[in-house]
Scaffold this motif. Structure first.
Motif: not given
Length: 365
Positions: A263-291
């Motif tokens: 029930g560690d709410a802080e750890k859970i929130e940190d998990f999603f916060r870090r993912a959101k931070f990293l996801r928003e910094r991915l390069p713009e759409r471009r050709k790559g491994m995943l269509l």
């Protein structure tokens, strides 16, 4: 110059078109299907084709293996027994490289150079009929020469590919390549397929799991619909790196599981916060491994003919719509249309045009 394309499918056919249209290469094709070869010659994809390997590679300056990754070693073994032109360069388009490094030395002793290659581009369609010369444009094209490969040979191959494909050439260690693509492509395919299989088991007892598995679930697991035999071969060829990556993934999931259990709410929130931070910094759409999935969502009123009206408006503007579906449509409430396009340019034009036509359009990167 002569280039031999071994395997005239989507990738091989597209590479052949690039070479024919933008270089002075005479392009010969090799394939097990005579029907494929006949079609490719008639459509101008290749100059000539043969089901005889020796005939296809005779006097070739460049040989490209555009076959499934599981069959590349066998084809390389057959090429090792062929009489190849001195100075010939052999490359491939497979998604794993580590196991192919051992071929460099045997070929080098015969005056032939082997350099692994991996164009990071693809299409939702398959077969030579889907081939086109713009497939690799602005995509990354990775070359994985061994340390012993002469720089002049790497430059010769990269120069030809740069001119022909208009891709972004990258030189990379073959084992580093396998770890990289394992993380951004192979592991995601395993995770997506595992999630689909898990929900499928639940659905056997309660069909509502599939009934409600729309929207986000479908988007998240889209790649699970990939070809089973192809992915079997890819995972087998990269299993060393993949096992390490899966251990890391299981460790990450264990941490999340423990946080939920405690029930560690802080750890859970940190998990999603870090993912959101990293996801928003991915390069713009471009050709790559995943269509890429070029899609947007449109609010529409619950009225007869609305789906046809939106499709007709896009058609009148010459915008190619590849798929359309209803995300939500309850009686007397607004519905949401999901519009899917094959090209980013079509998506941008559709958003602009539909906004101008008074529709509310949403798009998520």
């Amino acid at each position: 110059m002569k280039a031999a394309i071994l395997g005239v499918g989507l990738i091989g056919g597209s590479l052949a078109l690039c070479l024919k249209e933008r270089t002075s290469c005479h392009v010969s094709g090799y394939d097990l299907s005579q029907k494929t070869l006949d079609w490719a010659v008639a459509a101008g994809v290749i100059d000539d084709g043969s089901r005889n390997l020796e005939e296809a590679v005779e006097d070739a300056d460049f040989i490209f293996l555009a076959v499934p990754v599981g069959t590349i070693p066998e084809l390389l073994s057959r090429l090792e027994r062929q009489s190849l032109s001195p100075g010939c360069i052999i490359s491939d388009v497979g998604s794993t490289k580590g196991k192919l490094v051992r071929w460099s030395e045997p070929f080098r002793k015969r005056g032939v150079t082997y350099i692994g290659g991996h164009p990071m581009a693809g299409s939702h369609r398959s077969g030579v009929e889907a081939a086109h010369s713009l497939l690799f444009e602005n995509a990354y094209y990775i070359l994985t020469p061994s340390p012993e490969t002469p720089l002049s040979e790497v430059q010769k191959l990269s120069g030809l590919l740069q001119e022909a494909t208009r891709a972004k050439l990258v030189i990379m260690d073959p084992f580093h390549h396998d770890r990289l693509v394992g993380a951004i492509s192979h592991l995601p395919h395993v995770i997506a397929s595992g999630l689909v299989n898990q929900v499928g088991r639940y659905n056997e007892e309660n069909e509502w799991f599939h009934r409600l598995a729309a929207g986000g679930f479908r988007d998240l697991t889209r790649i699970a619909a990939s070809h089973p035999v192809m992915w079997r071969d890819i995972l087998m060829s990269n299993r060393g790196e993949l096992l390490k990556l899966m251990d890391d993934w299981l460790s990450e999931m264990e941490k999340v599981r423990d946080a939920i259990k405690r029930g560690d709410a802080e750890k859970i929130e940190d998990f999603f916060r870090r993912a959101k931070f990293l996801r928003e910094r991915l390069p713009e759409r471009r050709k790559g491994m995943l269509l890429p999935s070029f899609e947007c969502y449109v609010d529409v009123p619950d009225q007869p003919g609305m789906i046809g009206r939106v499709a007709m408006l896009l058609g009148e503007e010459g915008i190619n719509l590849s798929n359309i579906g209803i995300m939500e449509n309850r009686e007397d409430t607004a519905g949401v249309l999901r519009l899917v396009f094959q090209k980013e340019e079509d998506l941008k034009r559709a958003i602009r045009f539909l906004n101008e036509a008074g529709y509310r359009v949403f798009s998520f990167d």
